[in-house]
Design a protein around this motif. Structure first.
Motif, PDB file in Angstrom:
ATOM      1  N   HIS A   1      24.330 -26.011 -52.986  1.00 27.52           N
ATOM      2  CA  HIS A   1      24.069 -27.382 -52.554  1.00 27.52           C
ATOM      3  C   HIS A   1      23.356 -27.406 -51.195  1.00 27.52           C
ATOM      4  CE1 HIS A   1      26.673 -29.543 -55.527  1.00 27.52           C
ATOM      5  NE2 HIS A   1      25.902 -30.544 -55.176  1.00 27.52           N
ATOM      6  N   SER A   2      23.900 -26.635 -50.268  1.00 26.43           N
ATOM      7  CA  SER A   2      23.336 -26.610 -48.921  1.00 26.43           C
ATOM      8  C   SER A   2      21.879 -26.164 -48.947  1.00 26.43           C
ATOM      9  CB  SER A   2      24.145 -25.659 -48.027  1.00 26.43           C
ATOM     10  OG  SER A   2      25.455 -26.148 -47.856  1.00 26.43           O
ATOM     11  N   TYR A   3      21.617 -25.127 -49.713  1.00 28.84           N
ATOM     12  CA  TYR A   3      20.246 -24.630 -49.761  1.00 28.84           C
ATOM     13  C   TYR A   3      19.288 -25.683 -50.321  1.00 28.84           C
ATOM     14  CZ  TYR A   3      16.051 -22.171 -51.047  1.00 28.84           C
ATOM     15  OH  TYR A   3      14.737 -21.820 -51.177  1.00 28.84           O
TER      16      TYR A   3
ATOM     17  N   LEU B   1      19.075 -16.413 -53.161  1.00 35.43           N
ATOM     18  CA  LEU B   1      20.450 -16.867 -52.950  1.00 35.43           C
ATOM     19  C   LEU B   1      21.314 -16.542 -54.169  1.00 35.43           C
ATOM     20  CD1 LEU B   1      22.563 -18.341 -51.270  1.00 35.43           C
ATOM     21  CD2 LEU B   1      21.759 -20.496 -52.254  1.00 35.43           C
TER      22      LEU B   1
ATOM     23  N   VAL C   1      14.905 -31.118 -46.754  1.00 37.41           N
ATOM     24  CA  VAL C   1      14.803 -31.561 -45.365  1.00 37.41           C
ATOM     25  C   VAL C   1      13.738 -30.739 -44.632  1.00 37.41           C
ATOM     26  CG1 VAL C   1      15.986 -31.622 -43.134  1.00 37.41           C
ATOM     27  CG2 VAL C   1      17.150 -32.442 -45.182  1.00 37.41           C
ATOM     28  N   HIS C   2      13.786 -29.437 -44.836  1.00 39.12           N
ATOM     29  CA  HIS C   2      12.824 -28.548 -44.185  1.00 39.12           C
ATOM     30  C   HIS C   2      11.389 -28.899 -44.579  1.00 39.12           C
ATOM     31  CE1 HIS C   2      11.719 -24.858 -42.112  1.00 39.12           C
ATOM     32  NE2 HIS C   2      10.941 -24.549 -43.131  1.00 39.12           N
TER      33      HIS C   2
ATOM     34  N   ILE D   1      20.234 -25.620 -41.918  1.00 38.88           N
ATOM     35  CA  ILE D   1      20.250 -27.073 -41.739  1.00 38.88           C
ATOM     36  C   ILE D   1      20.971 -27.745 -42.901  1.00 38.88           C
ATOM     37  CG2 ILE D   1      17.994 -27.545 -42.798  1.00 38.88           C
ATOM     38  CD1 ILE D   1      17.625 -29.582 -40.472  1.00 38.88           C
ATOM     39  N   GLY D   2      20.778 -27.199 -44.099  1.00 37.25           N
ATOM     40  CA  GLY D   2      21.460 -27.767 -45.260  1.00 37.25           C
ATOM     41  C   GLY D   2      22.968 -27.635 -45.157  1.00 37.25           C
TER      42      GLY D   2
ATOM     43  N   HIS E   1      25.462 -30.692 -45.268  1.00 38.49           N
ATOM     44  CA  HIS E   1      26.508 -30.677 -46.291  1.00 38.49           C
ATOM     45  C   HIS E   1      27.898 -30.865 -45.674  1.00 38.49           C
ATOM     46  CE1 HIS E   1      28.027 -29.743 -50.276  1.00 38.49           C
ATOM     47  NE2 HIS E   1      28.898 -28.925 -49.739  1.00 38.49           N
TER      48      HIS E   1
ATOM     49  N   ASP F   1      28.938 -24.596 -52.813  1.00 36.81           N
ATOM     50  CA  ASP F   1      28.582 -25.188 -51.524  1.00 36.81           C
ATOM     51  C   ASP F   1      27.269 -24.619 -50.995  1.00 36.81           C
ATOM     52  OD1 ASP F   1      30.627 -26.950 -51.211  1.00 36.81           O
ATOM     53  OD2 ASP F   1      31.178 -26.219 -49.206  1.00 36.81           O
ATOM     54  N   ALA F   2      27.134 -23.306 -51.078  1.00 35.59           N
ATOM     55  CA  ALA F   2      25.928 -22.657 -50.570  1.00 35.59           C
ATOM     56  C   ALA F   2      24.698 -23.130 -51.337  1.00 35.59           C
ATOM     57  CB  ALA F   2      26.062 -21.134 -50.680  1.00 35.59           C
TER      58      ALA F   2
ATOM     59  N   SER G   1      16.274 -23.355 -44.037  1.00 36.23           N
ATOM     60  CA  SER G   1      16.746 -24.375 -44.979  1.00 36.23           C
ATOM     61  C   SER G   1      18.251 -24.268 -45.173  1.00 36.23           C
ATOM     62  CB  SER G   1      16.040 -24.214 -46.330  1.00 36.23           C
ATOM     63  OG  SER G   1      14.663 -24.471 -46.189  1.00 36.23           O
ATOM     64  N   TYR G   2      18.724 -23.060 -45.347  1.00 35.86           N
ATOM     65  CA  TYR G   2      20.155 -22.892 -45.570  1.00 35.86           C
ATOM     66  C   TYR G   2      20.975 -23.375 -44.373  1.00 35.86           C
ATOM     67  CZ  TYR G   2      24.747 -20.921 -46.110  1.00 35.86           C
ATOM     68  OH  TYR G   2      26.112 -20.791 -46.188  1.00 35.86           O
TER      69      TYR G   2
ATOM     70  N   ILE H   1      19.513 -29.086 -50.443  1.00 33.45           N
ATOM     71  CA  ILE H   1      19.257 -30.212 -49.544  1.00 33.45           C
ATOM     72  C   ILE H   1      18.513 -29.750 -48.300  1.00 33.45           C
ATOM     73  CG2 ILE H   1      21.464 -30.138 -48.312  1.00 33.45           C
ATOM     74  CD1 ILE H   1      21.372 -33.256 -48.509  1.00 33.45           C
ATOM     75  N   GLY H   2      18.868 -28.558 -47.808  1.00 33.09           N
ATOM     76  CA  GLY H   2      18.187 -28.027 -46.634  1.00 33.09           C
ATOM     77  C   GLY H   2      16.717 -27.762 -46.901  1.00 33.09           C
ATOM     78  N   SER H   3      16.402 -27.292 -48.081  1.00 31.43           N
ATOM     79  CA  SER H   3      15.000 -27.022 -48.412  1.00 31.43           C
ATOM     80  C   SER H   3      14.172 -28.289 -48.379  1.00 31.43           C
ATOM     81  CB  SER H   3      14.902 -26.389 -49.804  1.00 31.43           C
ATOM     82  OG  SER H   3      15.387 -25.073 -49.769  1.00 31.43           O
TER      83      SER H   3
ATOM     84  N   ALA I   1      13.659 -19.966 -46.011  1.00 24.92           N
ATOM     85  CA  ALA I   1      14.922 -20.067 -46.758  1.00 24.92           C
ATOM     86  C   ALA I   1      16.102 -20.055 -45.799  1.00 24.92           C
ATOM     87  CB  ALA I   1      15.034 -18.920 -47.755  1.00 24.92           C
TER      88      ALA I   1
ATOM     89  N   GLY J   1      13.574 -18.686 -52.368  1.00 24.59           N
ATOM     90  CA  GLY J   1      14.879 -18.712 -51.713  1.00 24.59           C
ATOM     91  C   GLY J   1      16.008 -18.896 -52.708  1.00 24.59           C
TER      92      GLY J   1
END
Lengths: 206, 206
Positions: B163-165, B201, B171-172, A167-168, A172, B160-161, A164-165, B167-169, A161, B197
DNA sequence: ACCTGAACACCGTTCAAGT
DNA sequence: ACCTGAACACCGTTCAAGT
């Protein structure tokens, strides 16, 4: 002009490639242009990256995602020797601060690095480097989350997690900045948002 | 063979492009191959995407990142009319469940969509679509986080957080799956980690 | 071992031309 | 308005050749 032994190396090629990406974007990186920048014929690069551009991309991804610039990515992609980053390991072990501060330090450094090479960010979407550093990072995570009271599978999940956060967040930010927007944010506000989410995530994970 | 009026449209081109990306990867998508698949000369595409491949990429990014497949991305990239997703808005408003369940539903749908078009994931790293849907999503977020007790800037930061999580998940996951790994995870475990996660969050954000 | 140079198949895009 | 076809500049990569 038959100049031989131009002093090419994996490292020089990689650095120059990152330079071109920074200046002209990932799409601006071609083998021919890279050769020009290195004052060498494009085909000379294939002697150091026999598998061509794909291998070069993998090395770039490994270098960028490497949490500390030890140069591990310059050698083989599957680094089986883990001697060169002992300094980092010792440094991580010597860190006596609470677990969340250690993780925050790691996360901010990782974010900074991704942001520095944001032009190569899209390479990370499909390439998982197996650098020696990833083992070090994993050790750091396990130690910190263990100290936080997590156990078993939850430690892996928490580490995932957090990764992921990070890199995301960079994806973003890169996605939404640089657009001539009425509500464009500056670097300071982006960093603040990152820390806000990071604090929240760490708080929620334990 | 001078066949005119081949019935080309932005939508058909986009769908076919996604098809090629799914089959041969983003690097396998060329204007010429896309033309072949559409049974048309490659240059015909330029009549529907006058700015060429870059514009096509932007449209693909807008389509993929669009949280609901309303087809908004088929028209202009800067959709100034917001009539077509009233159904979605009404649906979001009619949702009487607690805020965290509403956000979880949104997040899982978003993740699912990104995963479906994971071949185009790297396009999202540098393109921020301004689809009508993003306004709807923002309304949903604001409403949910407001209900959760957040106010002012914290709402934007929390959105924002989240969204970031998400997309990051994705990608990961894409980064680390598909590699012949001793510890490869299956889709179920990836979904479980995402939820783990996500729960953390959301818990930490409020 | 390290680099060159010609060659090949492919690419994005422009532009004049067709209907 | 919608599509074709030739053309141009560029691309990644192979391969034989040079030192």
């Amino acid at each position: 002009m038959s100049r031989n032994n131009a002093g090419l190396s994996r490292e020089r090629i990689l650095i120059e490639a990152l330079h071109i990406i920074a200046g002209r974007g990932l799409g601006g990186l071609s083998m021919r242009r890279l050769g020009d920048a290195l004052e060498v014929e494009a085909m000379a690069i294939y002697h150091h990256f026999p598998l061509g551009k794909e291998q070069l991309f993998n090395s770039i991804a490994a270098y960028v995602a490497s949490p500390s610039p030890t140069g591990a990515a310059f050698h083989d992609e599957v680094g089986q020797d883990g001697e060169e980053q002992t300094e980092v390991e010792e440094q991580a072990v010597a860190d006596e601060r609470p677990w969340d501060q250690r993780l925050t330090t790691w996360a901010e450094a990782y974010r900074e690095r991704l942001l520095t090479y944001s032009g190569a960010l899209s390479l990370l979407a499909h390439r998982a480097p197996r650098t020696p550093n990833s083992a070090t990072t994993w050790a750091l995570m396990r130690h910190a989350f263990d100290e936080a009271g997590l156990a078993g599978e939850d430690i892996e999940r928490a580490a995932d997690a957090l990764h992921s956060y990070c890199i995301g967040s960079v994806v973003h930010q890169v996605r939404h900045s640089g657009h001539d927007d009425e509500d464009a944010l500056d670097a300071r506000e982006w960093a603040a948002r990152f820390r806000f989410g990071l604090r929240s995530l760490l708080r929620g994970l334990v």
